[in-house]
Every structure is written in structure tokens, then in C-alpha cells.
Design a protein around this motif. Structure first.
Motif, PDB file in Angstrom:
ATOM      1  N   UNK A  67       0.836  -1.196   0.000  1.00 42.87           N
ATOM      2  CA  UNK A  67       0.000   0.000   0.000  1.00 42.87           C
ATOM      3  C   UNK A  67       0.877   1.254   0.000  1.00 42.87           C
ATOM      4  N   UNK A  68       0.585   2.176  -0.914  1.00 43.94           N
ATOM      5  CA  UNK A  68       1.340   3.418  -1.008  1.00 43.94           C
ATOM      6  C   UNK A  68       2.438   3.408  -2.047  1.00 43.94           C
ATOM      7  N   UNK A  69       2.834   2.219  -2.522  1.00 46.90           N
ATOM      8  CA  UNK A  69       3.873   2.144  -3.553  1.00 46.90           C
ATOM      9  C   UNK A  69       3.360   2.729  -4.870  1.00 46.90           C
ATOM     10  N   UNK A  70       4.278   3.298  -5.640  1.00 46.86           N
ATOM     11  CA  UNK A  70       3.940   3.832  -6.954  1.00 46.86           C
ATOM     12  C   UNK A  70       4.335   2.834  -8.031  1.00 46.86           C
ATOM     13  N   UNK A  71       3.425   2.588  -8.958  1.00 41.01           N
ATOM     14  CA  UNK A  71       3.656   1.627 -10.027  1.00 41.01           C
ATOM     15  C   UNK A  71       3.645   2.310 -11.380  1.00 41.01           C
TER      16      UNK A  71
END
Length: 247
Positions: free
Chosen positions: A143-147
Motif C-alpha cells: 500500500x502506497x507504492x507507486x507503479x
């Protein structure tokens, strides 16, 4: 001159607003949008995209050199009061080259933020999810990671057809120090967050306060930290023998 004064006033308004209302809670994904554009103006610390979106150079992924007309993709936040748009993460991209297959020309790139992850799916909002097997990378997102998402639009619909997903960027940081430990979470160099629940490390090793380590980090946007440690390896310290000389 008027354009320069306008740019300065926009930056000042945003900074003033940020100081008055600091981001103490996770960003709302619904307020973020992915924008593809080109660099149109450069100054010492700030850059403009498409003449209307600015960002601090600290938000740029990787150690790259920007020029006007550089193609970029940006995750953009809009101030609800002033409607000023600011990019909170920017990545340079290359344009299609000759020889690219026609099927690939229909594909686009966008930046998405992970809202949750289950055993089988990766969610980018409450209703939109994609199978885990589409994710490309050694370290599973949290959760919160950028893809960085490669997609095409399904003909006749507004639905995305996802081809690949990967972390927006990752980088190595060597010989950095663990500066905070709190039960199952911690911080490296006071700026990179980790949780033991998703951390890859040597078998039997758990980071301890003031350990010197080598880490791999990925970009994220939630909480106070914009990077998450996904892998940590302790730096081996060579013991220096002490020779006692009575004379």
C-alpha cells in the motif's frame, strides 16, 4: 517577464499552502492523476510540464538530466483551493522508435498508487484491481507504492487492459544507517521507511538500531516517507585484531 512572475507566484502559493496545512495523513488516490507531457521550462529547483504543472527537482526519479522538450510522465496533485497543479513524482520516458510493432504503439504508460494488496490482486482504488501475475519485479508492492503501468484501452469502452506493472523506480543505497526501530517498523537515514512484514533480508538477520546496511528502495507517497526499503543487507564489518605490546 509576466510568465516568470506567474511561475514564481504559483510556487509561492503552493509552498505557503503546504506550510499551513502539512500532509499528516495518506494522500487520497482520487485526487491524483497521471499526466504524460513534455518539459517546457527549467529553472534551478523547479521544472514546468506542459506550461501548467510544476515540480521540485527532488521529485524526479533517477539521476537524469532534463532538457526542454524532454518527455515525462508525472503523478499530479491539484490544490483544491487554488487549482494549482503540482507533480509529486516524475519519470522521464522515451518516445516510440522506428521498428516498434503496431500492437505496441497502442500501449500507453501511467503512474498508479497501490491502495491495497491481497494474495491474488493489486488494487489501485477500492474498485479497480489487477491480477498479481501481471506485476513484473522481484519485490511485491505494498500500500502506497507507486507503479508504472503499461496499458491499452479496450475498444469501445473506458476500461484499461493492463499489460505489465512494475515499481515506478528502484535504487540502491549503500552503507546507510538504521536510524529508527519501532517494534516491526523502522527508518533508514531518517528518510526511508521499512516494515519487517515485507522486508527481504539475509536469513536470521533483523535490522537493529544504528546498523550499517545496503538497501534497495522503491518510490511511495503515503505517510511522511516517499521511499520504502524492500531489501536490506548488513554491511560486513572486518574485525581488526588488537595486538598487545607490553613494551
Amino acid at each position: 517577464m509576466m510568465n516568470l512572475l506567474w511561475r514564481i507566484s504559483v510556487i509561492f502559493q503552493w509552498k505557503t499552502e503546504s506550510e499551513e496545512t502539512p500532509q499528516e495523513k495518506p494522500l487520497d488516490n482520487s485526487n491524483l492523476k497521471s499526466v504524460r507531457g513534455i518539459v517546457t521550462y527549467l529553472c534551478t529547483d523547479y521544472v514546468w510540464i506542459n506550461e501548467s504543472i510544476f515540480f521540485n527537482t527532488d521529485m524526479l526519479c533517477g539521476n537524469v538530466r532534463l532538457n526542454t522538450r524532454t518527455s515525462v510522465i508525472a503523478l499530479v496533485e491539484e490544490n483544491e483551493t487554488t487549482h494549482i497543479q503540482k507533480a509529486i513524482k516524475v519519470k522521464t520516458v522515451t518516445n516510440p522508435v522506428d521498428g516498434t510493432e503496431q500492437s505496441d504503439l497502442d500501449r500507453e504508460l501511467c503512474i498508479k498508487c497501490v491502495s491495497s494488496v491481497t494474495q491474488d490482486s493489486i488494487y489501485i482504488d477500492k474498485e479497480t484491481s489487477f491480477p498479481v501475475h501481471l506485476f513484473s519485479g522481484e519485490f511485491m508492492p505494498c500500500k502506497g507504492d507507486l507503479l508504472l503501468v503499461e496499458y491499452s484501452m479496450k475498444p469501445g469502452t473506458s476500461n484499461m487492459n493492463i499489460h505489465t506493472m512494475s515499481h515506478l523506480s528502484s535504487q540502491n543505497s549503500d552503507e546507510v544507517c538504521v536510524t529508527t526501530i519501532d517494534v516491526r517498523t523502522g527508518v533508514v537515514e531518517a528518510s526511508m521507511f521499512f516494515t519487517l512484514d515485507s522486508l527481504h533480508s539475509h536469513p536470521g538477520y533483523t535490522p537493529a538500531l544504528y546498523d550499517v546496511v545496503n538497501v534497495i528502495v522503491v518510490d511511495r507517497i503515503q505517510s511522511h516517507y516517499t521511499r520504502r526499503v524492500v531489501s536490506v543487507i548488513p554491511v560486513e564489518m572486518l574485525s581488526i585484531p588488537i595486538i598487545f605490546n607490553p613494551f
